[in-house]
Every structure is written in structure tokens, then in C-alpha cells.
Scaffold this active site. Structure first.
Site, PDB file in Angstrom:
ATOM      1  N   LEU A  35      36.480  41.264  29.817  1.00 41.98           N
ATOM      2  CA  LEU A  35      37.710  41.307  29.035  1.00 41.98           C
ATOM      3  C   LEU A  35      37.498  41.278  27.528  1.00 41.98           C
ATOM      4  CD1 LEU A  35      39.777  38.866  31.289  1.00 41.98           C
ATOM      5  CD2 LEU A  35      39.650  41.370  31.391  1.00 41.98           C
ATOM      6  N   HIS A  62      37.597  47.470  35.984  1.00 39.18           N
ATOM      7  CA  HIS A  62      38.637  46.454  35.976  1.00 39.18           C
ATOM      8  C   HIS A  62      39.974  47.064  36.368  1.00 39.18           C
ATOM      9  CE1 HIS A  62      41.388  43.343  34.459  1.00 39.18           C
ATOM     10  NE2 HIS A  62      40.400  42.532  34.801  1.00 39.18           N
ATOM     11  N   SER A  75      33.782  38.219  41.157  1.00 42.18           N
ATOM     12  CA  SER A  75      33.866  38.667  42.551  1.00 42.18           C
ATOM     13  C   SER A  75      33.570  40.162  42.680  1.00 42.18           C
ATOM     14  CB  SER A  75      35.235  38.341  43.146  1.00 42.18           C
ATOM     15  OG  SER A  75      36.264  38.960  42.393  1.00 42.18           O
ATOM     16  N   ASN A  76      34.053  40.980  41.747  1.00 41.32           N
ATOM     17  CA  ASN A  76      33.738  42.417  41.791  1.00 41.32           C
ATOM     18  C   ASN A  76      32.247  42.661  41.581  1.00 41.32           C
ATOM     19  OD1 ASN A  76      36.326  43.398  42.309  1.00 41.32           O
ATOM     20  ND2 ASN A  76      36.865  43.443  40.143  1.00 41.32           N
ATOM     21  N   LEU A  87      36.293  43.196  23.875  1.00 45.11           N
ATOM     22  CA  LEU A  87      36.193  44.512  23.248  1.00 45.11           C
ATOM     23  C   LEU A  87      34.708  44.887  23.135  1.00 45.11           C
ATOM     24  CD1 LEU A  87      37.806  46.782  21.824  1.00 45.11           C
ATOM     25  CD2 LEU A  87      37.395  45.560  19.688  1.00 45.11           C
ATOM     26  N   ILE A  88      34.371  46.100  23.536  1.00 51.21           N
ATOM     27  CA  ILE A  88      32.980  46.566  23.480  1.00 51.21           C
ATOM     28  C   ILE A  88      32.714  47.129  22.087  1.00 51.21           C
ATOM     29  CG2 ILE A  88      31.281  48.120  24.514  1.00 51.21           C
ATOM     30  CD1 ILE A  88      32.338  46.004  26.433  1.00 51.21           C
ATOM     31  N   ASN A 122      33.977  51.236  33.624  1.00 52.97           N
ATOM     32  CA  ASN A 122      34.934  50.136  33.639  1.00 52.97           C
ATOM     33  C   ASN A 122      35.665  50.145  34.962  1.00 52.97           C
ATOM     34  OD1 ASN A 122      36.697  48.093  33.067  1.00 52.97           O
ATOM     35  ND2 ASN A 122      37.915  49.248  31.599  1.00 52.97           N
TER      36      ASN A 122
END
Length: 159
Positions: free
Chosen positions: A134, A153, A62-63, A136-137, A151
Site C-alpha cells: 500500500l 492488489h 495472505s496473497n 507509493l512506488i 500489482n
């Protein structure tokens, strides 16, 4: 639509050059200066490369959809790629209808920095937006896109 804009800009550039070439000797100097300034500004804006965003999502998206809607037909920013590790994300169909490339990856690919780097390079991505992503990068990915990862979030990050 993009081809129509490019064609329009090409015609406008040609028209402005023609006006300047044909009539610069008879135009008042102030008007000639203004036309040159308009032409130079228009040429610069047409030549300016749009900044391409990749939207990374793990949830419903949605974002990411709000971001894509906001930047739809923006003059200097475009969504170049939608990336998710959630094959059930309802945003996939919406992005496909918007003709935005979608990449559905598994968690092994999400953890592979080289895979992510190659994916973003293939789509000439300039900036990364983590919109509810969600995973880890990988550090190698962060190194390549240093200061170009955002980011958004809303969750708290672990200590």
C-alpha cells in the site's frame, strides 16, 4: 534441497554424456538422435536461470503466501525476497521458515527508490509482485523494473 537438485543434474549430465560418447557408434541412428535431443533439452533446462520474484506486502501477506506456495519448488520461478513495511505481518515467520529472505522496512526506506533498487539487486530479483503493498512506488524503482512490476492488489486505485 537446491544442492541435491544441482548434484542430481550434474550426475545426469555426466551420465548422458558418457552414454553418448561410449555407445553412439553402435546405437541405431534414430535412438542416437533422440538421446542427443534429450541431452540438449536437459542441458538447456538445467542451465536456464530461474526467474526470481520479490513479494512486496503491507498487510497480513495472505496473497504473498499463496503465491509462494504456488511457486514452491517450481522449475523456472522462485521467491527470492519478501519485503514488508508491516513489522507485525504474520507472513514474516512463515517466509523465514521457508528460508526466504525477509526485509522489514520503515516508510522512509519504502519511499527511497535507491534503497529498493539496491535491496532487489542484492537478491538478484527479476520481477516485483505487489501483493497488497500500500505504499507509493518511487519512480526511480519503476524505471529500473519497467514492465517487471505486477500489482495484484484487489482494491481500486485512486483517480
Amino acid at each position: 534441497v537446491k544442492n541435491q537438485i544441482k548434484a542430481h543434474n550434474l550426475i545426469l549430465n555426466r551420465l548422458m554424456k558418457e552414454i553418448l560418447m561410449r555407445y553412439s557408434s553402435i546405437l541405431p541412428s534414430k535412438l542416437s538422435i533422440h538421446l542427443n535431443l534429450i541431452f540438449a533439452t536437459h542441458s538447456y533446462l538445467c542451465a536456464m536461470k530461474k526467474q526470481r520474484l520479490a513479494l512486496f506486502v503491507s498487510g497480513t501477506g495472505s496473497n504473498a503466501l499463496n503465491i509462494a506456495t504456488y511457486f514452491w519448488q517450481h522449475h523456472s520461478i522462485e521467491i527470492g525476497l519478501f519485503v514488508t513495511n508491516n513489522a507485525a505481518s504474520p507472513a514474516i515467520q512463515v517466509f523465514q521458515r521457508m528460508d526466504i529472505p525477509c526485509e522489514i522496512m520503515d516508510n522512509t526506506q519504502a519511499a527511497d527508490g535507491n534503497f529498493l533498487i539496491d535491496l532487489c539487486s542484492a537478491h538478484t530479483i527479476d520481477h516485483i509482485v505487489l501483493a497488497g503493498y500500500l505504499r507509493l512506488i518511487p519512480s526511480s524503482f519503476i524505471h529500473v523494473f519497467n514492465s517487471r512490476i505486477f500489482n495484484i492488489h484487489p482494491a481500486l486505485l485512486p483517480n
